[in-house]
Design a protein around this motif. Structure first.
Motif, PDB file in Angstrom:
ATOM      1  N   GLY A  99     -19.831  51.890  31.876  1.00  0.00           N
ATOM      2  CA  GLY A  99     -20.196  50.495  32.034  1.00  0.00           C
ATOM      3  C   GLY A  99     -20.802  49.887  30.781  1.00  0.00           C
ATOM      4  N   MET A 100     -20.375  48.673  30.460  1.00  0.00           N
ATOM      5  CA  MET A 100     -20.994  47.937  29.359  1.00  0.00           C
ATOM      6  C   MET A 100     -22.477  47.689  29.617  1.00  0.00           C
ATOM      7  SD  MET A 100     -20.106  44.077  28.083  1.00  0.00           S
ATOM      8  CE  MET A 100     -21.447  43.382  29.067  1.00  0.00           C
ATOM      9  N   ASP A 101     -22.863  47.612  30.906  1.00  0.00           N
ATOM     10  CA  ASP A 101     -24.253  47.316  31.247  1.00  0.00           C
ATOM     11  C   ASP A 101     -25.223  48.374  30.736  1.00  0.00           C
ATOM     12  OD1 ASP A 101     -23.590  44.954  32.402  1.00  0.00           O
ATOM     13  OD2 ASP A 101     -23.966  45.566  34.481  1.00  0.00           O
ATOM     14  N   GLY A 102     -24.720  49.577  30.450  1.00  0.00           N
ATOM     15  CA  GLY A 102     -25.587  50.600  29.869  1.00  0.00           C
ATOM     16  C   GLY A 102     -26.111  50.210  28.503  1.00  0.00           C
ATOM     17  N   PHE A 103     -25.536  49.169  27.927  1.00  0.00           N
ATOM     18  CA  PHE A 103     -25.957  48.694  26.604  1.00  0.00           C
ATOM     19  C   PHE A 103     -26.806  47.433  26.675  1.00  0.00           C
ATOM     20  CE2 PHE A 103     -22.609  51.643  25.770  1.00  0.00           C
ATOM     21  CZ  PHE A 103     -22.992  52.262  24.588  1.00  0.00           C
ATOM     22  N   GLY A 156     -23.213  48.878  19.531  1.00  0.00           N
ATOM     23  CA  GLY A 156     -23.289  50.213  20.115  1.00  0.00           C
ATOM     24  C   GLY A 156     -22.193  50.444  21.143  1.00  0.00           C
ATOM     25  N   TYR A 157     -21.915  49.425  21.955  1.00  0.00           N
ATOM     26  CA  TYR A 157     -20.864  49.554  22.960  1.00  0.00           C
ATOM     27  C   TYR A 157     -19.499  49.710  22.303  1.00  0.00           C
ATOM     28  CZ  TYR A 157     -17.721  48.321  26.803  1.00  0.00           C
ATOM     29  OH  TYR A 157     -16.709  48.312  27.719  1.00  0.00           O
ATOM     30  N   VAL A 158     -19.205  48.880  21.322  1.00  0.00           N
ATOM     31  CA  VAL A 158     -17.916  48.980  20.628  1.00  0.00           C
ATOM     32  C   VAL A 158     -17.768  50.357  19.979  1.00  0.00           C
ATOM     33  CG1 VAL A 158     -16.525  48.058  18.733  1.00  0.00           C
ATOM     34  CG2 VAL A 158     -17.722  46.499  20.263  1.00  0.00           C
ATOM     35  N   ALA A 159     -18.842  50.855  19.386  1.00  0.00           N
ATOM     36  CA  ALA A 159     -18.799  52.177  18.754  1.00  0.00           C
ATOM     37  C   ALA A 159     -18.508  53.271  19.781  1.00  0.00           C
ATOM     38  CB  ALA A 159     -20.113  52.461  18.036  1.00  0.00           C
ATOM     39  N   LEU A 160     -19.085  53.147  20.973  1.00  0.00           N
ATOM     40  CA  LEU A 160     -18.830  54.139  22.018  1.00  0.00           C
ATOM     41  C   LEU A 160     -17.363  54.114  22.449  1.00  0.00           C
ATOM     42  CD1 LEU A 160     -20.144  56.189  24.125  1.00  0.00           C
ATOM     43  CD2 LEU A 160     -19.894  54.282  25.704  1.00  0.00           C
ATOM     44  N   VAL A 161     -16.831  52.908  22.669  1.00  0.00           N
ATOM     45  CA  VAL A 161     -15.425  52.802  23.072  1.00  0.00           C
ATOM     46  C   VAL A 161     -14.522  53.398  21.994  1.00  0.00           C
ATOM     47  CG1 VAL A 161     -13.553  51.204  23.648  1.00  0.00           C
ATOM     48  CG2 VAL A 161     -15.853  50.817  24.565  1.00  0.00           C
ATOM     49  N   ARG A 162     -14.869  53.173  20.738  1.00  0.00           N
ATOM     50  CA  ARG A 162     -14.078  53.749  19.652  1.00  0.00           C
ATOM     51  C   ARG A 162     -14.145  55.280  19.685  1.00  0.00           C
ATOM     52  NH1 ARG A 162     -16.252  51.226  15.830  1.00  0.00           N
ATOM     53  NH2 ARG A 162     -14.720  49.560  15.615  1.00  0.00           N
ATOM     54  N   ARG A 163     -15.322  55.839  19.942  1.00  0.00           N
ATOM     55  CA  ARG A 163     -15.450  57.301  20.036  1.00  0.00           C
ATOM     56  C   ARG A 163     -14.567  57.854  21.145  1.00  0.00           C
ATOM     57  NH1 ARG A 163     -21.259  59.230  20.967  1.00  0.00           N
ATOM     58  NH2 ARG A 163     -20.233  61.263  20.719  1.00  0.00           N
ATOM     59  N   ILE A 164     -14.526  57.153  22.273  1.00  0.00           N
ATOM     60  CA  ILE A 164     -13.680  57.603  23.378  1.00  0.00           C
ATOM     61  C   ILE A 164     -12.207  57.479  22.993  1.00  0.00           C
ATOM     62  CG2 ILE A 164     -12.981  57.090  25.759  1.00  0.00           C
ATOM     63  CD1 ILE A 164     -15.905  56.196  26.247  1.00  0.00           C
ATOM     64  N   ARG A 165     -11.873  56.420  22.297  1.00  0.00           N
ATOM     65  CA  ARG A 165     -10.498  56.192  21.872  1.00  0.00           C
ATOM     66  C   ARG A 165      -9.966  57.323  21.002  1.00  0.00           C
ATOM     67  NH1 ARG A 165      -5.995  52.825  22.834  1.00  0.00           N
ATOM     68  NH2 ARG A 165      -4.566  53.275  21.144  1.00  0.00           N
ATOM     69  N   VAL A 166     -10.787  57.822  20.113  1.00  0.00           N
ATOM     70  CA  VAL A 166     -10.302  58.824  19.152  1.00  0.00           C
ATOM     71  C   VAL A 166     -10.556  60.259  19.610  1.00  0.00           C
ATOM     72  CG1 VAL A 166     -10.597  57.210  17.236  1.00  0.00           C
ATOM     73  CG2 VAL A 166     -12.438  58.827  17.769  1.00  0.00           C
ATOM     74  N   GLN A 167     -11.086  60.449  20.834  1.00  0.00           N
ATOM     75  CA  GLN A 167     -11.268  61.806  21.348  1.00  0.00           C
ATOM     76  C   GLN A 167      -9.948  62.568  21.360  1.00  0.00           C
ATOM     77  OE1 GLN A 167     -13.253  61.179  25.210  1.00  0.00           O
ATOM     78  NE2 GLN A 167     -14.614  62.848  24.680  1.00  0.00           N
ATOM     79  N   ARG A 168      -9.999  63.791  20.970  1.00  0.00           N
ATOM     80  CA  ARG A 168      -8.857  64.688  21.047  1.00  0.00           C
ATOM     81  C   ARG A 168      -9.194  65.823  22.019  1.00  0.00           C
ATOM     82  NH1 ARG A 168      -6.906  60.885  19.822  1.00  0.00           N
ATOM     83  NH2 ARG A 168      -5.765  60.291  17.948  1.00  0.00           N
TER      84      ARG A 168
END
Length: 228
Positions: free
Chosen positions: A68-72, A98-110
């Motif tokens: 959730g975005m609300d966590g930010f 911080g939220y955008v950075a988290l989504v990016r981390r999830i995006r690049v997970q391998r």
């Protein structure tokens, strides 16, 4: 033009099928994964849709994480310091970077990447709790929900490029406002304060979010008068 999907708590088939289609296309930068954003006005049902869809996917054998975005949300102490407490929920009351950075981390997970931990917003405490939601790299579906995923302003405008699809969740406005007022009351606000939020800052935010509807890939018409 965005595709329209109708859904209800007892009928999530169209949404489940859409998730499967995203996975077949090879979402989130790798085959078999889908990273989908759910956006909508306060009280539209984003959290309800995300939670029910995640449960339906899990029952069908597809693990799913909900972020959730609300966590930010900025902490109440910080909102007070900045003089923004009466506008809690507006775009500048979140750690958007911080939220955008988290989504990016999830995006690049391998598949061999470490677990990503996301924060959670506790509605009883009215505060975010860090590292509360684990997102293992092997999770095939990640849903992230929030108000401003389609906002055309920095840093929000980076989100659509990180998501495979963005779904705009909408309900009848009268039902949405009624549920929103009930939510504020349920979380301990007085009737006057609840009405001030529901008809003041919440409504201004809803108008801002509604203007982003045309940028969505899918519009989900949520057919229920209950939910969050």
């Amino acid at each position: 033009m965005a595709e329209r999907l109708d859904a209800a708590p007892a009928d999530l088939g169209a949404l489940v099928d859409r998730v499967a289609a995203v996975r077949r296309r090879g979402g989130a930068g790798r085959a078999g994964r889908a990273l989908i954003g759910l956006v909508g006005a306060p009280g539209a049902g984003k959290s309800t849709v995300a939670g029910l869809l995640a449960r339906a996917l899990e029952i069908g054998g597809t693990p799913c994480a909900v972020v959730g975005m609300d966590g930010f949300h900025l902490a109440q102490r910080e909102l007070d310091r900045l003089g923004r407490a009466d506008r809690k929920g507006a775009p500048d009351t979140f750690d958007a970077e911080g939220y955008v950075a988290l989504v990016r981390r999830i995006r690049v997970q391998r598949p061999d990447s470490p677990i990503v931990y996301a924060p959670l917003f506790d509605r009883h405490l009215e505060e975010p709790i860090g590292s509360a939601v684990p997102v293992p790299a092997a999770t095939p579906v990640v849903l992230t929900e929030g108000n401003y995923l389609l906002l055309d302003a920095e840093p929000w405008r980076r989100l659509p490029r990180l998501l495979d699809e963005t779904w705009y969740v909408e309900v009848d406005d009268a039902d949405r406002r009624e549920r929103l007022l009930a939510r504020h009351l349920a979380h301990g606000r007085s009737a006057d304060v609840a009405r001030a939020f529901a008809h003041g800052s919440d409504e201004r935010n809803a108008e801002l979010i509604a203007a982003t509807r045309e940028r969505a890939d899918v519009v989900v018409r949520w057919r229920t008068t209950t939910g969050a």
